[in-house]
Motif scaffolding. Structure first.
Motif, PDB file in Angstrom:
ATOM      1  N   ARG A   1     -64.314  82.595  36.309  1.00  0.00           N
ATOM      2  CA  ARG A   1     -63.589  81.313  36.277  1.00  0.00           C
ATOM      3  C   ARG A   1     -62.153  81.508  35.805  1.00  0.00           C
ATOM      4  NH1 ARG A   1     -65.460  78.391  39.675  1.00  0.00           N
ATOM      5  NH2 ARG A   1     -64.981  76.409  38.682  1.00  0.00           N
ATOM      6  N   MET A   2     -61.959  82.399  34.834  1.00  0.00           N
ATOM      7  CA  MET A   2     -60.595  82.676  34.367  1.00  0.00           C
ATOM      8  C   MET A   2     -59.811  83.481  35.392  1.00  0.00           C
ATOM      9  SD  MET A   2     -60.973  83.486  30.281  1.00  0.00           S
ATOM     10  CE  MET A   2     -62.143  84.834  30.496  1.00  0.00           C
ATOM     11  N   TYR A   3     -60.441  84.481  35.977  1.00  0.00           N
ATOM     12  CA  TYR A   3     -59.768  85.335  36.956  1.00  0.00           C
ATOM     13  C   TYR A   3     -59.318  84.524  38.171  1.00  0.00           C
ATOM     14  CZ  TYR A   3     -59.146  88.859  40.593  1.00  0.00           C
ATOM     15  OH  TYR A   3     -58.629  89.619  41.617  1.00  0.00           O
ATOM     16  N   LEU A   4     -60.158  83.609  38.617  1.00  0.00           N
ATOM     17  CA  LEU A   4     -59.827  82.805  39.799  1.00  0.00           C
ATOM     18  C   LEU A   4     -58.816  81.702  39.503  1.00  0.00           C
ATOM     19  CD1 LEU A   4     -63.420  82.563  41.318  1.00  0.00           C
ATOM     20  CD2 LEU A   4     -61.505  83.929  42.183  1.00  0.00           C
ATOM     21  N   GLY A   5     -58.477  81.539  38.232  1.00  0.00           N
ATOM     22  CA  GLY A   5     -57.430  80.590  37.863  1.00  0.00           C
ATOM     23  C   GLY A   5     -57.846  79.147  37.796  1.00  0.00           C
ATOM     24  N   VAL A   6     -59.150  78.879  37.606  1.00  0.00           N
ATOM     25  CA  VAL A   6     -59.604  77.485  37.534  1.00  0.00           C
ATOM     26  C   VAL A   6     -59.985  77.077  36.111  1.00  0.00           C
ATOM     27  CG1 VAL A   6     -60.313  77.299  39.938  1.00  0.00           C
ATOM     28  CG2 VAL A   6     -61.902  78.244  38.258  1.00  0.00           C
ATOM     29  N   HIS A   7     -59.955  78.043  35.185  1.00  0.00           N
ATOM     30  CA  HIS A   7     -60.265  77.726  33.791  1.00  0.00           C
ATOM     31  C   HIS A   7     -59.447  78.606  32.855  1.00  0.00           C
ATOM     32  CE1 HIS A   7     -63.402  74.736  33.969  1.00  0.00           C
ATOM     33  NE2 HIS A   7     -64.053  75.436  34.866  1.00  0.00           N
ATOM     34  N   TYR A   8     -59.199  78.058  31.679  1.00  0.00           N
ATOM     35  CA  TYR A   8     -58.550  78.810  30.610  1.00  0.00           C
ATOM     36  C   TYR A   8     -59.611  79.508  29.751  1.00  0.00           C
ATOM     37  CZ  TYR A   8     -54.334  76.033  31.574  1.00  0.00           C
ATOM     38  OH  TYR A   8     -53.240  75.438  32.165  1.00  0.00           O
ATOM     39  N   LEU A   9     -59.157  80.442  28.934  1.00  0.00           N
ATOM     40  CA  LEU A   9     -60.055  81.107  28.000  1.00  0.00           C
ATOM     41  C   LEU A   9     -60.734  80.094  27.082  1.00  0.00           C
ATOM     42  CD1 LEU A   9     -61.207  83.605  26.522  1.00  0.00           C
ATOM     43  CD2 LEU A   9     -59.100  83.643  25.163  1.00  0.00           C
ATOM     44  N   SER A  10     -59.997  79.136  26.582  1.00  0.00           N
ATOM     45  CA  SER A  10     -60.572  78.134  25.674  1.00  0.00           C
ATOM     46  C   SER A  10     -61.623  77.276  26.368  1.00  0.00           C
ATOM     47  CB  SER A  10     -59.470  77.245  25.093  1.00  0.00           C
ATOM     48  OG  SER A  10     -58.741  76.607  26.123  1.00  0.00           O
ATOM     49  N   ASP A  11     -61.472  77.049  27.672  1.00  0.00           N
ATOM     50  CA  ASP A  11     -62.495  76.315  28.432  1.00  0.00           C
ATOM     51  C   ASP A  11     -63.816  77.070  28.406  1.00  0.00           C
ATOM     52  OD1 ASP A  11     -60.479  74.529  29.120  1.00  0.00           O
ATOM     53  OD2 ASP A  11     -60.118  75.466  31.071  1.00  0.00           O
ATOM     54  N   VAL A  12     -63.723  78.379  28.595  1.00  0.00           N
ATOM     55  CA  VAL A  12     -64.918  79.220  28.626  1.00  0.00           C
ATOM     56  C   VAL A  12     -65.543  79.326  27.236  1.00  0.00           C
ATOM     57  CG1 VAL A  12     -65.726  81.586  29.002  1.00  0.00           C
ATOM     58  CG2 VAL A  12     -64.139  80.528  30.630  1.00  0.00           C
ATOM     59  N   MET A  13     -64.714  79.525  26.216  1.00  0.00           N
ATOM     60  CA  MET A  13     -65.226  79.627  24.850  1.00  0.00           C
ATOM     61  C   MET A  13     -65.913  78.332  24.419  1.00  0.00           C
ATOM     62  SD  MET A  13     -61.916  81.565  23.191  1.00  0.00           S
ATOM     63  CE  MET A  13     -62.406  81.180  21.517  1.00  0.00           C
ATOM     64  N   ALA A  14     -65.291  77.214  24.739  1.00  0.00           N
ATOM     65  CA  ALA A  14     -65.877  75.920  24.395  1.00  0.00           C
ATOM     66  C   ALA A  14     -67.180  75.695  25.147  1.00  0.00           C
ATOM     67  CB  ALA A  14     -64.890  74.796  24.709  1.00  0.00           C
ATOM     68  N   ALA A  15     -67.231  76.145  26.404  1.00  0.00           N
ATOM     69  CA  ALA A  15     -68.436  75.984  27.209  1.00  0.00           C
ATOM     70  C   ALA A  15     -69.601  76.773  26.626  1.00  0.00           C
ATOM     71  CB  ALA A  15     -68.157  76.440  28.645  1.00  0.00           C
ATOM     72  N   ILE A  16     -69.333  77.984  26.151  1.00  0.00           N
ATOM     73  CA  ILE A  16     -70.383  78.786  25.528  1.00  0.00           C
ATOM     74  C   ILE A  16     -70.895  78.095  24.268  1.00  0.00           C
ATOM     75  CG2 ILE A  16     -70.872  80.972  24.371  1.00  0.00           C
ATOM     76  CD1 ILE A  16     -68.901  82.294  26.317  1.00  0.00           C
TER      77      ILE A  16
END
Length: 237
Positions: free
Chosen positions: A195-210
């Motif tokens: 999701r980060m590599y493809l440019g549709v999410h930030y690191l914080s989006d992923v961390m918050a999702a986890i």
């Protein structure tokens, strides 16, 4: 301590007893949930107030975008599309059928509550925060929905987390249980990375999702386990 505060001692002992309906599993579940809520709250505060994490987000998004290669992009697309809403529902259905065959009714209940419920919770959080997705000059993938938190990562955390919890509870050696947990973490990490590599999410989006996934999964597994223990206790009376 036991003689001075008998009620306190009895309460603490009950919370740490593995066999109690509200015993050790309940205590651990609540602890995980509280930690997850704290982590999510801290990340959300940083995002809302545009603090240092937001600048790190932007730097990482541009770093990935500038170093994209066709081969790696194809791999990331396969991973991300395999974990979209349809893909996760298919995976959850297959796991649900397996639980039904194995007559693991409580694990089936946990699956039905955790994965669909967590995905709906994520949609609600997206509309609460309404964070725009990364804005890049040459995006690999574009979406018009909100960014925070990452729905793909939430779903992956819930699915692989539940699967790992089930497998860990089966009889086996600890080294295999460690590999199971490691495998679940790797899968969640790959989804977040895509999701980060493809440019549709930030690191914080992923961390918050986890954090959201871990917290919701803790609630679901703890609740279902408590239900199972209560019913078992009533059956023995």
């Amino acid at each position: 301590m036991k003689e001075l505060y008998p009620r306190v001692h009895k309460f603490v002992a009950a919370r740490l007893t593995p066999g109690e309906a509200l015993g050790l599993h309940f205590t651990v579940g609540i602890a995980i949930m509280l930690v997850a809520v704290w982590v999510f709250g801290s990340i959300a505060e940083e995002v809302i107030e545009a603090e240092e994490l937001v600048f790190i987000d932007d730097w990482i998004a541009r770093w990935f975008n500038a170093r994209a290669t066709p081969a790696f992009t194809r791999v990331m697309l396969v991973i991300t599309h395999a974990h979209n809403t349809a893909g996760m529902l298919i995976l959850a259905t297959v796991l649900g059928i397996y639980f039904s065959i194995r007559r693991a009714q409580y694990w089936l209940l946990a699956l039905l509550v955790s994965v669909p419920g967590g995905m709906l919770l994520n949609v609600a959080l997206k509309h609460i925060f309404q964070r725009a997705r990364p804005s890049l000059d040459n995006p690999l993938l574009t979406l018009s929905t909100y960014s925070f938190p990452s729905g793909h990562t939430v779903a992956a955390t819930l699915f692989y987390g539940l699967l790992a919890a089930y497998l860990v509870c089966l009889p086996g050696k600890w080294k295999y249980r460690f590999l199971i947990m490691l495998g679940a973490c790797v899968m969640v990490g790959l989804v977040g990375l895509s999701r980060m590599y493809l440019g549709v999410h930030y690191l914080s989006d992923v961390m918050a999702a986890i954090a959201v996934g871990c917290g919701w999964l803790a609630i679901c597994i703890t609740g279902v386990s408590t239900l199972r223990r209560r019913r078992a206790a009533r059956a023995t009376r």
